[in-house]
Design a protein around this motif. Structure first.
Motif, PDB file in Angstrom:
ATOM      1  N   ILE A 196      -2.613  19.373   1.701  1.00  0.00           N
ATOM      2  CA  ILE A 196      -2.283  18.261   1.492  1.00  0.00           C
ATOM      3  C   ILE A 196      -2.880  17.390   0.467  1.00  0.00           C
ATOM      4  CG2 ILE A 196      -2.440  15.973   2.670  1.00  0.00           C
ATOM      5  CD1 ILE A 196      -1.976  17.552   5.361  1.00  0.00           C
ATOM      6  N   LEU A 197      -4.054  17.736   0.309  1.00  0.00           N
ATOM      7  CA  LEU A 197      -4.901  16.946  -0.597  1.00  0.00           C
ATOM      8  C   LEU A 197      -4.465  17.538  -2.149  1.00  0.00           C
ATOM      9  CD1 LEU A 197      -8.350  16.984   1.144  1.00  0.00           C
ATOM     10  CD2 LEU A 197      -6.968  15.159   0.713  1.00  0.00           C
ATOM     11  N   SER A 198      -4.171  18.817  -2.095  1.00  0.00           N
ATOM     12  CA  SER A 198      -3.817  19.603  -3.250  1.00  0.00           C
ATOM     13  C   SER A 198      -2.441  18.951  -3.881  1.00  0.00           C
ATOM     14  CB  SER A 198      -3.710  21.080  -3.239  1.00  0.00           C
ATOM     15  OG  SER A 198      -2.826  21.697  -4.209  1.00  0.00           O
ATOM     16  N   ALA A 199      -1.514  18.852  -2.888  1.00  0.00           N
ATOM     17  CA  ALA A 199      -0.012  18.351  -3.093  1.00  0.00           C
ATOM     18  C   ALA A 199      -0.191  16.803  -3.755  1.00  0.00           C
ATOM     19  CB  ALA A 199       0.602  18.411  -1.962  1.00  0.00           C
ATOM     20  N   LEU A 200      -1.193  16.088  -3.178  1.00  0.00           N
ATOM     21  CA  LEU A 200      -1.134  14.548  -3.559  1.00  0.00           C
ATOM     22  C   LEU A 200      -1.651  14.485  -5.054  1.00  0.00           C
ATOM     23  CD1 LEU A 200      -2.610  12.870  -0.287  1.00  0.00           C
ATOM     24  CD2 LEU A 200      -0.516  12.682  -1.079  1.00  0.00           C
ATOM     25  N   GLU A 201      -2.603  15.366  -5.254  1.00  0.00           N
ATOM     26  CA  GLU A 201      -3.239  15.421  -6.700  1.00  0.00           C
ATOM     27  C   GLU A 201      -2.129  15.751  -7.799  1.00  0.00           C
ATOM     28  OE1 GLU A 201      -7.880  16.564  -6.240  1.00  0.00           O
ATOM     29  OE2 GLU A 201      -7.094  16.158  -8.314  1.00  0.00           O
ATOM     30  N   GLU A 202      -1.464  16.912  -7.299  1.00  0.00           N
ATOM     31  CA  GLU A 202      -0.276  17.567  -7.997  1.00  0.00           C
ATOM     32  C   GLU A 202       0.908  16.421  -8.387  1.00  0.00           C
ATOM     33  OE1 GLU A 202       0.050  20.310  -9.623  1.00  0.00           O
ATOM     34  OE2 GLU A 202      -1.737  21.281  -8.802  1.00  0.00           O
ATOM     35  N   LEU A 203       1.214  15.731  -7.021  1.00  0.00           N
ATOM     36  CA  LEU A 203       2.114  14.703  -7.523  1.00  0.00           C
ATOM     37  C   LEU A 203       1.695  13.538  -8.133  1.00  0.00           C
ATOM     38  CD1 LEU A 203       3.352  15.130  -3.706  1.00  0.00           C
ATOM     39  CD2 LEU A 203       4.647  15.486  -5.660  1.00  0.00           C
ATOM     40  N   GLU A 204       0.419  13.445  -8.230  1.00  0.00           N
ATOM     41  CA  GLU A 204      -0.312  12.192  -8.961  1.00  0.00           C
ATOM     42  C   GLU A 204       0.038  10.860  -8.102  1.00  0.00           C
ATOM     43  OE1 GLU A 204       0.467  11.839 -13.198  1.00  0.00           O
ATOM     44  OE2 GLU A 204       0.288  14.049 -13.190  1.00  0.00           O
ATOM     45  N   LEU A 205      -0.289  11.273  -6.683  1.00  0.00           N
ATOM     46  CA  LEU A 205      -0.113  10.133  -5.843  1.00  0.00           C
ATOM     47  C   LEU A 205      -1.495   9.718  -5.267  1.00  0.00           C
ATOM     48  CD1 LEU A 205       3.012  11.244  -3.593  1.00  0.00           C
ATOM     49  CD2 LEU A 205       3.047   9.537  -5.308  1.00  0.00           C
TER      50      LEU A 205
ATOM     51  N   MET B 173       0.865  -1.135  -0.101  1.00  0.00           N
ATOM     52  CA  MET B 173      -0.019  -0.170  -0.069  1.00  0.00           C
ATOM     53  C   MET B 173       0.783   1.159  -0.071  1.00  0.00           C
ATOM     54  SD  MET B 173      -2.769  -1.052   2.794  1.00  0.00           S
ATOM     55  CE  MET B 173      -1.827  -1.614   3.981  1.00  0.00           C
ATOM     56  N   LEU B 174       0.025   2.292  -0.377  1.00  0.00           N
ATOM     57  CA  LEU B 174       0.701   3.554  -0.128  1.00  0.00           C
ATOM     58  C   LEU B 174       0.129   4.539   1.038  1.00  0.00           C
ATOM     59  CD1 LEU B 174       2.897   6.126  -1.352  1.00  0.00           C
ATOM     60  CD2 LEU B 174       1.164   6.702  -3.016  1.00  0.00           C
ATOM     61  N   ILE B 175       1.035   4.896   1.818  1.00  0.00           N
ATOM     62  CA  ILE B 175       0.748   5.640   2.969  1.00  0.00           C
ATOM     63  C   ILE B 175       1.175   7.136   2.757  1.00  0.00           C
ATOM     64  CG2 ILE B 175       0.460   5.858   5.506  1.00  0.00           C
ATOM     65  CD1 ILE B 175       0.011   2.674   4.161  1.00  0.00           C
ATOM     66  N   ALA B 176       0.175   8.249   2.874  1.00  0.00           N
ATOM     67  CA  ALA B 176       0.801   9.596   3.012  1.00  0.00           C
ATOM     68  C   ALA B 176       0.538   9.765   4.439  1.00  0.00           C
ATOM     69  CB  ALA B 176      -0.038  10.300   1.986  1.00  0.00           C
TER      70      ALA B 176
ATOM     71  N   ASP C 132       4.618   1.255   1.379  1.00  0.00           N
ATOM     72  CA  ASP C 132       5.417   2.448   0.575  1.00  0.00           C
ATOM     73  C   ASP C 132       4.919   3.546   1.674  1.00  0.00           C
ATOM     74  OD1 ASP C 132       7.113   4.073  -0.443  1.00  0.00           O
ATOM     75  OD2 ASP C 132       6.064   3.774  -2.475  1.00  0.00           O
ATOM     76  N   CYS C 133       5.633   4.546   1.807  1.00  0.00           N
ATOM     77  CA  CYS C 133       5.397   5.686   2.722  1.00  0.00           C
ATOM     78  C   CYS C 133       6.152   6.941   2.201  1.00  0.00           C
ATOM     79  CB  CYS C 133       5.496   5.387   4.306  1.00  0.00           C
ATOM     80  SG  CYS C 133       4.666   6.543   5.283  1.00  0.00           S
ATOM     81  N   VAL C 134       5.116   8.021   2.167  1.00  0.00           N
ATOM     82  CA  VAL C 134       5.840   9.423   1.972  1.00  0.00           C
ATOM     83  C   VAL C 134       5.341  10.287   3.128  1.00  0.00           C
ATOM     84  CG1 VAL C 134       6.011   9.187  -0.549  1.00  0.00           C
ATOM     85  CG2 VAL C 134       4.022  10.195   0.577  1.00  0.00           C
ATOM     86  N   VAL C 135       6.025  11.470   3.274  1.00  0.00           N
ATOM     87  CA  VAL C 135       5.577  12.395   4.369  1.00  0.00           C
ATOM     88  C   VAL C 135       5.400  13.587   3.879  1.00  0.00           C
ATOM     89  CG1 VAL C 135       6.294  13.209   6.314  1.00  0.00           C
ATOM     90  CG2 VAL C 135       7.001  11.116   5.996  1.00  0.00           C
ATOM     91  N   LEU C 136       4.226  14.163   4.241  1.00  0.00           N
ATOM     92  CA  LEU C 136       4.071  15.464   3.875  1.00  0.00           C
ATOM     93  C   LEU C 136       4.009  16.451   5.063  1.00  0.00           C
ATOM     94  CD1 LEU C 136       1.931  13.685   1.742  1.00  0.00           C
ATOM     95  CD2 LEU C 136       1.646  15.788   0.993  1.00  0.00           C
TER      96      LEU C 136
ATOM     97  N   ILE D 279      -4.348   8.112   4.114  1.00  0.00           N
ATOM     98  CA  ILE D 279      -3.964   9.298   4.423  1.00  0.00           C
ATOM     99  C   ILE D 279      -3.674   9.229   5.941  1.00  0.00           C
ATOM    100  CG2 ILE D 279      -3.739  11.638   4.237  1.00  0.00           C
ATOM    101  CD1 ILE D 279      -5.193  11.730   1.986  1.00  0.00           C
ATOM    102  N   HIS D 280      -2.675   9.294   6.650  1.00  0.00           N
ATOM    103  CA  HIS D 280      -2.364   9.233   7.939  1.00  0.00           C
ATOM    104  C   HIS D 280      -2.218  10.643   8.556  1.00  0.00           C
ATOM    105  CE1 HIS D 280      -0.794   6.437  11.355  1.00  0.00           C
ATOM    106  NE2 HIS D 280      -1.287   7.732  12.054  1.00  0.00           N
ATOM    107  N   LEU D 281      -3.130  11.229   9.268  1.00  0.00           N
ATOM    108  CA  LEU D 281      -3.051  12.437   9.778  1.00  0.00           C
ATOM    109  C   LEU D 281      -2.486  12.314  11.298  1.00  0.00           C
ATOM    110  CD1 LEU D 281      -4.023  13.852   7.564  1.00  0.00           C
ATOM    111  CD2 LEU D 281      -5.991  12.218   8.097  1.00  0.00           C
ATOM    112  N   ASN D 282      -1.919  13.508  11.666  1.00  0.00           N
ATOM    113  CA  ASN D 282      -1.171  13.286  13.072  1.00  0.00           C
ATOM    114  C   ASN D 282      -1.801  14.652  13.960  1.00  0.00           C
ATOM    115  OD1 ASN D 282       0.487  10.866  13.463  1.00  0.00           O
ATOM    116  ND2 ASN D 282       0.892  11.647  11.448  1.00  0.00           N
TER     117      ASN D 282
END
Ligand code: ADP
Length: 490
Positions: free
Chosen positions: A123-132, A3-6, A38-42, A137-140
């Motif tokens: 965060i949502l805009s960036a994910l779309e821009e990055l085509e991810l 999976m991909l985790i943001a 897989d995990c990316v951080v924003l 989506i894991h929020l803290n």
């Protein structure tokens, strides 16, 4: 990769840190990768990041986020890598080019509701821009708690087939329930959230809006950093007025204990110790103790029972219990070394006590990892009488260093220390001494209990070894998060 985790947060080691959340967000992504996710951080790009020795690449410039019908904000998207994990930075200088993350010593920045609703939407805009298209989506904490609220809004406004995030689920983690993001209701207008959200089943909170409440109500799953704390926050004693809201999500609320990084915290490899040691050979621990006695007390035999305390000096940590009980603790023949910074009230109280108990109480009002390592390695016991404790790191480190925790039975302390009530508990692997009631007499009783075992070297060695063989590495926490994510995969 499954999976991909943001992973989204306002803090992450090594880029920005004010508290434990930064350690979690700094360590968990790499640990997730090791268990096949897989995990990316924003996160935001702060003034205080600049100058850190990383290669920040500009990916996109001048992206816009419409906040409502009239306000729009802009950001640049940057990228850097740390520990094989990709970090994406949302750079908006109006909001984040400042000296502090949340506010100056005078108080919180007044535009925090704007800063963090922008961050959530970006965060949502960036994910779309990055085509991810992340699975999760894991929020803290509250700063990105509006993300699931915006996803709810998108779901309501767009046709489902047009929803970019229709296969994305959300997890919201509470690290600090004390900071909820409570603001005047007018901020909803800037956030672009209609008054429909100002509802008892929405963000409304005693006439205000509460961002954290949004995260709790609109996320698919909620976690906090230990199972006991997860239960406790559904009660008025610990719930900070959100106990009812949390209770309403009971079946989706889970506690997962934080890990620690054993490449940094291990007495076998710790460069800060005078002699290294391990579970098979504890003689180095005695060297560390003798060193500590010599340098901080100028006296004391190696038989002297020595207590360590490393803590923020705040009400949360039970410092008032310690200050109240110092005389009784000293009467029992203990030496005690305290390291901490925080409330002036406690600093004064402890300094006063130090004058009274010169030679057997050492109070060090400073933040020093060097001294912390001396204490973790050189003491016999580690005292942690927290009033509440979401997870706690001190007890995990002390276990690894063979320093037996004496702690209040609450939150993460309940979950990570197993209590010694009798000798048979040692056979079954028990590691420390706990007391339940928040009361200095109960704390002193627990210390007395610890002392009686300390006097029996054979039993004490077994307790030390039980602690040192515990595994609180990130690996097992990452496995728990992976299981949770998998349960949400669409
Ligand atoms: P919290 O995050 O609530 O302060 P934790 O136990 O989770 O408490 O983590 C505190 C961490 O900070 C521990 O690793 C502890 O060793 C460290 N720490 C706290 N105060 C000091 C200090 N004065 N000097 C060095 N390290 C400290």
């Amino acid at each position: 990769m499954d999976m991909l985790i943001a992973m989204c947060s306002t803090e992450a080691v090594p880029f920005a840190k004010t508290g434990g959340m930064a350690d979690v967000v700094g360590a968990l992504p790499a640990a997730l990768k090791k268990v096949g996710q897989d995990c990316v951080v924003l996160m935001p790009f702060y003034r205080t990041i600049i100058g850190k020795d990383y290669d920040f690449k500009l990916i996109k410039k001048g992206l816009n986020v419409p906040m409502n019908d009239t306000d729009e904000e802009f950001y640049d998207l940057l990228e850097a890598e740390s520990g094989k994990v990709t970090f994406y930075f949302i750079k908006n200088d109006k909001f984040f080019d400042r000296n502090y993350i949340y506010g100056s010593p005078k108080g919180d920045y007044r535009d925090n509701p704007k800063r963090f609703s922008f961050f959530s939407k970006a965060i949502l805009s960036a994910l779309e821009e990055l085509e991810l298209k992340p699975d999760i989506i894991h929020l803290n904490d509250y700063h990105c708690a509006l993300v699931p609220v915006y996803l709810d809004q998108i779901k309501k406004e767009r046709r489902p087939e047009k929803d970019y995030f229709k296969n994305t689920s959300t997890v919201f983690t509470i690290h600090n329930l004390a900071y909820q993001g409570v603001f005047d209701p007018q901020v909803l207008e800037y956030c672009g959230l209609g008054t429909g959200y100002l509802d008892i089943n929405g963000l409304e909170f005693y006439g205000k809006v509460n961002f954290m409440k949004g995260g709790i109500l609109f996320s698919d799953k909620i976690t906090t950093v230990s199972p006991t704390y997860a239960r406790e926050i559904m009660t008025p004693e610990y719930g900070e007025r959100l106990e009812g809201v949390l209770g309403s999500r009971k079946k989706d609320l889970e506690g997962i204990v934080n890990g620690i990084d054993y490449s940094i915290w291990d007495p076998e490899s710790d460069q800060g110790l005078c002699t290294n040691y391990n579970i098979r050979n504890l003689s180095g621990k005695m060297d560390c103790k003798e060193n500590l006695l010599k340098n901080y007390f100028g006296r004391g035999k190696k038989e002297t029972p020595l207590i360590g305390v490393i803590s923020r000096l705040s009400m949360q940590k039970g410092v008032d219990l310690i200050a109240e009980a110092v005389d009784r603790i000293m009467d029992l023949g203990f030496f005690m070394i305290i390291l901490g910074t925080g409330d002036e009230k406690y600093q004064k109280l402890l300094k006063q006590q130090q004058r009274k108990h010169k030679g057997s109480l050492s109070v060090n009002i400073t933040y020093s990892e060097k001294i912390a390592r001396f204490i973790y390695s050189g003491c016999d016991m580690f005292l942690m009488p927290s009033k509440y404790e979401p997870c706690g790191l001190g007890q995990l480190i002390s276990l690894k260093y063979g320093t037996v925790p004496v702690a209040r039975d609450t939150g993460g302390l309940s979950d990570t220390i197993s209590n010694i009530g009798g000798e048979k508990d040692i056979d079954s692997g028990a590691t420390g001494f706990k007391f339940r009631e928040y009361d200095s007499a109960r704390m002193v009783e627990a210390l007395k209990r610890a002392l009686s075992y300390y006097r029996n070297g054979r039993l004490w060695n077994r307790i030390i070894k039980n602690g040192m063989s515990c595994d609180f590495s990130w690996k097992s926490s990452a496995e728990s998060y992976k299981k949770l994510y998998l349960s949400l995969k669409k």
